[in-house]
Design an enzyme around this catalytic site. Structure first.
Site, short mmCIF file in Angstrom:
data_model
loop_
_atom_site.label_atom_id
_atom_site.label_comp_id
_atom_site.label_asym_id
_atom_site.label_seq_id
_atom_site.Cartn_x
_atom_site.Cartn_y
_atom_site.Cartn_z
N PHE A 2 1.16 4.92 0.93
CA PHE A 2 0.59 6.44 1.44
C PHE A 2 0.98 7.72 1.50
CE2 PHE A 2 0.26 2.29 3.85
CZ PHE A 2 -0.78 1.95 4.46
N THR A 10 0.81 -1.12 -0.10
CA THR A 10 0.38 0.64 0.05
C THR A 10 0.79 0.86 0.09
OG1 THR A 10 -1.86 -1.18 1.23
CG2 THR A 10 -1.57 1.37 1.50
#
Length: 356
Positions: free
Chosen positions: A260, A258
């Site tokens: 960010f 992921t």
């Protein structure tokens, strides 16, 4: 104790003493810099990126570059805290991957502010309740986080950095076995990332109820109160809520990552290896996107991401989120942005920041 062993330990003790003196001296210099600064800004992403790059280039082992990087992040975190306390908002509660990302980037010498939603993270930074925010923007398996993208269009905040976090999902419950599980608490993204593993490894899956949770940590909290419940969450969430690990690394894609973003209010200077994020739109006519992106090719600017989102301004109208290589102060990027402003119906520069 052998003489050889004693000699080696004496050398380690001497090095430890020297390390303490050096780190203390670094902290004193950081305090002096804090007194000289007039802006009040203590986090300089470009400066820290340059330090981390230099340390990894000079590293000769046996410590890995990954470990060297995290070691110096913690040293810089402690030194920053001596200049001025710093708060970072993230999507909570404690134990989420968002918190892991915040600590990975800023180190542990910060005050963290757990928020109930991505909207609240933005509001915390906009209202100066927090100095910075950490929000998820895309996952390598499940794609964009739509709420973050919508808020980037609306906010006056600037992207100050990015964090790439490897996501490892764990199945956890009050007891480690799988046969007792009758309910699984999970965030929708986590469920999507582990769907295949669950289908193969839980023969009773057709009888299991799946309950949507606001976050991975919240899923772990709910499982901790349910003797027949389990949760999909991070290893740290299991530790926080006293759960046993039933299975580890259950994500379907072992490279599951992921991305960010760090959001704040400051412009970030050139680090030497940068990325710039934009939002833009064009009028709906034949070849519009090609013509809009033409300046990037003309000035040799590489594009690493292009994604469309409804603009919410009208039916079938879209904005495009674009990541390009380079800083907006770089000569070729600056020239391309001038051309883009002339061609785009709308252009918003979200920020330039060190690329990871």
């Amino acid at each position: 104790m052998s003489e050889e062993l004693k000699n080696l330990r004496d050398q380690i003790d001497a090095i430890d003493n020297e390390l303490l003196q050096r780190v203390s001296k670094r902290a004193e210099l950081a305090q002096q810099i804090g007194k000289i600064k007039k802006s009040g800004i203590i986090y300089r992403p470009e400066r820290e990126a340059q330090i981390l790059t230099r340390m990894q280039e000079q590293n000769r082992g046996p410590i890995s570059n990954k470990q060297i990087k995290q070691l110096f992040i913690e040293i810089m975190s402690v030194c920053r805290a001596l200049e001025k306390p710093m708060s970072v908002a993230y999507l909570g509660p404690s134990g989420t991957f968002s918190e892991d990302a915040a600590l990975k980037r800023f180190g542990n010498a910060i005050t963290t502010l757990a928020c109930d939603s991505i909207d609240e993270v933005f509001r915390a930074v906009e209202s100066d309740t927090a100095n910075y925010g950490v929000v998820p923007v895309e996952n390598s398996t499940e794609g964009a986080v739509s709420r973050t993208m919508d808020l980037l269009l609306q906010t006056s905040l600037i992207i100050c950095g990015e964090i790439q976090l490897a996501i490892h999902q764990f199945l956890m419950a009050q007891q480690a076995g799988l046969s007792h599980i009758k309910k699984i608490y999970t965030h929708p993204q986590s469920f999507a990332q582990c769907h295949q593993w669950l289908r193969i490894n839980l023969p009773q899956i057709s009888d299991i109820a799946f309950v949507t949770s606001a976050s991975n940590a919240d899923a772990a909290r709910q499982a901790a109160a349910d003797e027949h419940g389990a949760a999909i969450a991070s290893k740290r969430a299991a530790e926080l809520f006293g759960l046993s690990i039933c299975a580890e690394n259950i994500e379907d894609d072992p490279k599951n990552t992921t991305r960010f973003l760090v959001i704040g209010k400051q412009m970030v200077d050139v680090s030497g290896k940068d990325k710039t994020s934009l939002i833009m739109s064009t009028n709906n006519h034949s070849g519009a996107i090609y013509k809009l992106l033409e300046p990037l090719a003309q000035y040799g600017v590489s594009m690493s991401r292009l994604e469309s989102r409804p603009s919410r301004a009208g039916l079938w109208q879209y904005v495009f989120f674009v990541d390009i290589e380079g800083h907006q102060q770089d000569q070729n990027v600056a020239a391309a942005l001038v051309e883009l402003r002339n061609k785009a119906a709308f252009l918003k520069i979200l920020g330039s920041y060190p690329a990871t």
